[in-house]
Design an enzyme around this catalytic site. Sequence first.
Site, PDB file in Angstrom:
ATOM      1  N   TYR A   1      -1.087   0.107   9.988  1.00 41.92           N
ATOM      2  CA  TYR A   1      -1.287  -0.640   8.742  1.00 41.92           C
ATOM      3  C   TYR A   1      -0.077  -0.462   7.821  1.00 41.92           C
ATOM      4  CZ  TYR A   1      -3.394  -1.842   4.200  1.00 41.92           C
ATOM      5  OH  TYR A   1      -3.673  -2.376   2.968  1.00 41.92           O
TER       6      TYR A   1
ATOM      7  N   SER B   1       0.824  -1.203   0.000  1.00 42.78           N
ATOM      8  CA  SER B   1       0.000   0.000   0.000  1.00 42.78           C
ATOM      9  C   SER B   1       0.857   1.252   0.000  1.00 42.78           C
ATOM     10  CB  SER B   1      -0.899  -0.014   1.244  1.00 42.78           C
ATOM     11  OG  SER B   1      -1.475   1.244   1.493  1.00 42.78           O
TER      12      SER B   1
ATOM     13  N   LYS C   1       2.599  -3.342   6.457  1.00 42.54           N
ATOM     14  CA  LYS C   1       2.858  -3.567   5.036  1.00 42.54           C
ATOM     15  C   LYS C   1       4.338  -3.376   4.709  1.00 42.54           C
ATOM     16  CE  LYS C   1      -1.109  -4.716   3.207  1.00 42.54           C
ATOM     17  NZ  LYS C   1      -1.284  -6.032   2.547  1.00 42.54           N
TER      18      LYS C   1
END
Length: 312
Positions: free
Chosen positions: A138, A114, A142
């Site tokens: 998050y 991402s 990632k």
Amino acid sequence: MKIVVTGGAGFLGSRLIAALLADGAGRIVSLDRVACPLDDPRVTSVIGSIDDADTVAQALGEGADVVYHLAAVLSGQSEEDFDTGLHINVDATRLILEQCRRLPRPPRFVFTSSLAVFGGQMPEVVPETMATLPQSSYGCGKAIGELLVSEYSRKGFVDGLTVRLPTICVRPGAPNSAASSFVSGIIREPVAGLPSDCPVPVDTRLWISSPGTAIANLLRAARLDSAAIGLHRVLDLPGITVTPAQMLDALERLAGAPARARVTLTRDPRVEAIVCSWPGAFDVARADALGFAADADFDAVLRQYLDEVAAA
């Protein structure tokens, strides 16, 4: 050819599986908490969590040619539930890589990352060499996953490629726990006659891709020759830069003023802190050279969604 898709019952995973079937895939295994909604004899659903070693071993079986690792805890939930986000996005990713390591032949391992891996001070256009500095749990998970895929590739355990997806818009169905969920919501809900909120400033730059283009690029990622990828196993996928203001202008042009009027500008500091830390444009010359695609403009993205709605 055997292909394994984690998150195969989800929005992106089920569309990827449908595209793989249309492309002539031989056997596909969907690994998710629920069965893949596609009814095809070539699709087998392994139901369970990606953090369960037995479930992962069942899905991979004696081998796989391609593994698409799409499953993850999304940005909003990762920020609210640190331990679960880290466990699924990092520990489970390594568990899957370890199972791939045990296979007789290293599979092509496509990991969806991402733009949330970036943060802090950034140039207008993020270069390929930009260091990651995530400003969310998050994004941190990632970024760790990217390093794991690169390291397992360096060791020859997998033939890996990390692809950093733009924000996918327009996603059908209900809102999800992603901080970027509103990007689809300010289009999807008004088109359906429902109200929606835009929680960030309308001049926020967003890097987006339509579902159709994202799926085409995921197919491309599995086909790339390893020599073409080279040592750098992380790729920023093409997207387009658009602001909520431009999206709402397109909504009014293509769906009418009443649809535009259903969107309320309501700032949400929690969402704003995450989304506004993300970059709004990337240098994707390498991805372009490797044959990856981008949408023409947001009108084309919106037309794709309106066509889907009309055909449903």
